[in-house]
Motif scaffolding. Sequence first.
Motif, PDB file in Angstrom:
ATOM      1  N   ARG A  80      -3.524 -27.004  -4.928  1.00  0.00           N
ATOM      2  CA  ARG A  80      -3.764 -26.530  -6.301  1.00  0.00           C
ATOM      3  C   ARG A  80      -2.848 -27.344  -7.190  1.00  0.00           C
ATOM      4  O   ARG A  80      -1.704 -27.615  -6.811  1.00  0.00           O
ATOM      5  N   GLU A  84      -1.276 -25.381 -12.589  1.00  0.00           N
ATOM      6  CA  GLU A  84      -1.886 -24.060 -12.355  1.00  0.00           C
ATOM      7  C   GLU A  84      -0.949 -23.150 -11.594  1.00  0.00           C
ATOM      8  O   GLU A  84      -0.794 -21.971 -11.912  1.00  0.00           O
ATOM      9  N   ASN A  89      -4.479 -20.274 -14.165  1.00  0.00           N
ATOM     10  CA  ASN A  89      -5.663 -20.944 -14.715  1.00  0.00           C
ATOM     11  C   ASN A  89      -6.382 -19.989 -15.649  1.00  0.00           C
ATOM     12  O   ASN A  89      -6.853 -18.927 -15.251  1.00  0.00           O
ATOM     13  N   ARG A  90      -6.472 -20.369 -16.936  1.00  0.00           N
ATOM     14  CA  ARG A  90      -7.059 -19.451 -17.932  1.00  0.00           C
ATOM     15  C   ARG A  90      -8.512 -19.751 -18.214  1.00  0.00           C
ATOM     16  O   ARG A  90      -9.103 -19.185 -19.121  1.00  0.00           O
ATOM     17  N   ASN A  91      -9.080 -20.672 -17.505  1.00  0.00           N
ATOM     18  CA  ASN A  91     -10.478 -21.007 -17.757  1.00  0.00           C
ATOM     19  C   ASN A  91     -11.407 -19.869 -17.324  1.00  0.00           C
ATOM     20  O   ASN A  91     -11.127 -19.153 -16.371  1.00  0.00           O
ATOM     21  N   THR A  92     -12.526 -19.751 -18.078  1.00  0.00           N
ATOM     22  CA  THR A  92     -13.567 -18.848 -17.601  1.00  0.00           C
ATOM     23  C   THR A  92     -14.196 -19.489 -16.374  1.00  0.00           C
ATOM     24  O   THR A  92     -14.526 -20.679 -16.388  1.00  0.00           O
ATOM     25  N   PRO A  93     -14.337 -18.737 -15.302  1.00  0.00           N
ATOM     26  CA  PRO A  93     -14.888 -19.322 -14.070  1.00  0.00           C
ATOM     27  C   PRO A  93     -16.290 -19.862 -14.328  1.00  0.00           C
ATOM     28  O   PRO A  93     -17.030 -19.306 -15.135  1.00  0.00           O
ATOM     29  N   PRO A  94     -16.672 -20.960 -13.685  1.00  0.00           N
ATOM     30  CA  PRO A  94     -17.992 -21.561 -13.885  1.00  0.00           C
ATOM     31  C   PRO A  94     -19.089 -20.528 -13.659  1.00  0.00           C
ATOM     32  O   PRO A  94     -19.079 -19.786 -12.677  1.00  0.00           O
ATOM     33  N   SER A  95     -20.047 -20.481 -14.611  1.00  0.00           N
ATOM     34  CA  SER A  95     -21.035 -19.386 -14.574  1.00  0.00           C
ATOM     35  C   SER A  95     -22.259 -19.713 -13.733  1.00  0.00           C
ATOM     36  O   SER A  95     -22.836 -18.840 -13.120  1.00  0.00           O
TER      37      SER A  95
END
Lengths: 99, 99
Positions: A80, A84, A89-95
Amino acid sequence: MESVQNSDARNGDRLYNRIAVLRAERGLSRGALANALQVNYQTIGYIERGDFKPSLELAFRISEYFGLPIEAIFSRQPFRPLSEEVYGNRNTPPSGDSK
Amino acid sequence: MESVQNSDARNGDRLYNRIAVLRAERGLSRGALANALQVNYQTIGYIERGDFKPSLELAFRISEYFGLPIEAIFSRQPFRPLSEEVYGNRNTPPSGDSK
DNA sequence: ACAGAGTATTGTACTAATACAACAATTTGT
DNA sequence: ACAAATTGTTGTATTAGTACAATACTCTGT
């Protein structure tokens, strides 16, 4: 044709490492690191990009140089990012990955 | 004349290890360990007695097998016995070493 | 646009890690 | 004391880690 006399550590069980990151953090070139570790500068390149795995001996030298345990530098599983690791990790997880 | 084609990792920078102890603690023969690690049983012998140093790859396998960090199993400096590590050493220090 | 530093690529050579085999020595169980 | 298991030794063969050299490909910064 191939790179290092058909070693191809890329396949099967390659070894991941954080050398490039650790170098970057410290503003070290490969040459400089190689120099400090008393190895050929191309050896660092080979190892960094996983062309082959270092000897345990060299792994120890690297580990001691950076003052980190071997496991913090080398791993069978991809690392990782340290960023991070520290900040999360503050990203919205891939949809689009439902199935 | 010499053992493994003149490797002689005994000299210069040999690598110490605790494999024999870890095996003993677990009642494992070299064959059994070699088997679990998927290496030739003589390879374990060579490594145990410092005839040569394992690859980083194999060091990782060993480390994972025993559930211990690489540094707990291999070291450039000789290991203190685990028994001492845990219980300390109660012997009176050798006296004849004044100079 | 160029120079210089850093990195990648290819090719050759050497040594060390590992496999395998056969046999000797040592240890351990009964 | 004997047999069986474990460990050590020697010898050969293969492969992987490392060194070295020469050349190409990025990137900077000016």
